[in-house]
Design an enzyme around this catalytic site. Structure first.
Site, mmCIF file in Angstrom:
data_model
loop_
_atom_site.group_PDB
_atom_site.id
_atom_site.type_symbol
_atom_site.label_atom_id
_atom_site.label_comp_id
_atom_site.label_asym_id
_atom_site.label_seq_id
_atom_site.Cartn_x
_atom_site.Cartn_y
_atom_site.Cartn_z
ATOM 1 N N ILE A 104 0.837 -1.195 0.000
ATOM 2 C CA ILE A 104 0.000 0.000 0.000
ATOM 3 C C ILE A 104 0.870 1.241 0.000
ATOM 4 O O ILE A 104 1.875 1.316 0.709
ATOM 5 C CB ILE A 104 -0.966 0.012 1.205
ATOM 6 N N SER A 105 0.504 2.212 -0.840
ATOM 7 C CA SER A 105 1.175 3.510 -0.897
ATOM 8 C C SER A 105 2.677 3.336 -1.164
ATOM 9 O O SER A 105 3.062 2.741 -2.173
ATOM 10 C CB SER A 105 0.901 4.278 0.404
ATOM 11 N N TRP A 106 3.536 3.814 -0.277
ATOM 12 C CA TRP A 106 4.989 3.614 -0.434
ATOM 13 C C TRP A 106 5.298 2.133 -0.572
ATOM 14 O O TRP A 106 6.145 1.727 -1.381
ATOM 15 C CB TRP A 106 5.704 4.194 0.786
ATOM 16 N N THR A 130 -1.346 3.388 -4.720
ATOM 17 C CA THR A 130 0.076 3.571 -4.984
ATOM 18 C C THR A 130 0.330 4.096 -6.386
ATOM 19 O O THR A 130 -0.613 4.358 -7.158
ATOM 20 C CB THR A 130 0.834 2.247 -4.741
#
Length: 277
Positions: A104-106, A130
């Site tokens: 998730i995300s980074w 992301t």
């Protein structure tokens, strides 16, 4: 900090770097592959523990990045290559030659890099909220400014006040999320930022031969939906699922839909079987 007592925690040293690792249902029999999860920037294991708990039929493993949660502060910077190698060594240590990967995300960027670096280890890939790295459509300036402020980890009042601006979408479950966060060390946070500086997966994504599920919120203030469309256009065997009124933390506010989507994707027949049918 809340500690999920159903997870098995251990401190593992790999390549001179010690990491806090959590495993769920690791020694229980299962017909499913384990899930290797890469967390968002500055986020500790407890932040995603509800997801691991909900996937009751699957082994699940994640670790705190250096200087985050219970992992000691890093002495030297690291990069996606070294952390992907570290994750692979952890899987070898725990006898997991093949996994499904999620980020998730980074952590979605790390999940992409891990899959590209170790394709033989990965069956399927799930990317949530992301981007493809430096080639991305940025979020709102208000959200990005507050995200860069370390107060969001150490000041619960600051997080609560700016939760909607930070993450967008619905805000249900925010108190639970805030209570699960542990602030990273300043060096840990900076090194995690530096890890992906200049990184992009764009040149390699067209060659990614994995089934990929991309999940995005349509009101994400940090990673706008357009980034998910970019990933979908670049990855041959990908599918984009959009969470209506979903912000950056749609996995929290749309928990049932998230779990259903993950299960449906991971349990679906392999591409070769679908094409044969």
């Amino acid at each position: 900090m809340q500690k999920d007592l159903t997870a098995e925690f251990s401190m593992e040293t790999v390549g001179g770097r010690t990491l806090r690792v959590a495993r769920w249902r690791w020694d229980e029999p299962s017909e499913h592959l384990p899930v290797l999860f890469f967390n968002g920037i500055g986020a500790n294991i407890e932040a995603v523990a509800p997801l691991a708990e909900a996937l009751t039929e699957r082994p699940f493993i994640m670790f705190d990045m250096p200087g985050v949660g219970g992992s000691p502060e890093p002495l030297v910077p690291y990069n996606p290559f070294t952390m992907s190698w570290t994750a692979k060594e952890l899987l070898k240590r725990f006898n997991a030659p093949e996994v499904d990967v999620m980020g998730i995300s980074w952590g979605g960027a790390m999940a992409q890099h891990f899959t590209l670096q170790h394709p033989g280890t990965v069956r399927r890939l799930i990317l949530a909220a992301t981007t493809a790295g430096m080639i991305m459509v940025p979020g709102s300036p208000a959200a990005l400014t507050k995200m860069a402020n370390p107060r969001r980890y150490i000041d619960a009042g600051f997080m609560e006040e700016h939760f909607r601006t930070l993450y967008g979408g619905l805000t249900g479950g925010k108190q639970e999320h805030i209570s699960r966060l542990t602030p990273p060390t300043p060096r840990g946070y900076v090194y995690q930022l530096l890890c992906m500086l200049g990184w992009t997966s764009v040149p390699m994504l067209p060659f990614l031969k994995k089934d990929v599920l991309i999940m995005m919120g349509d009101d994400d203030q940090i990673v706008p939906l357009t980034n998910g469309r970019i990933l979908e256009s670049l990855i041959p065997n990908s599918r984009l699922e959009i969470f209506e009124q979903g912000g950056h933390l749609f996995m929290l506010t749309h928990r049932e839909q998230t779990i259903s989507s993950i299960r449906g994707f991971l349990d679906a027949p392999d591409r070769v079987q679908r094409e044969a049918a």
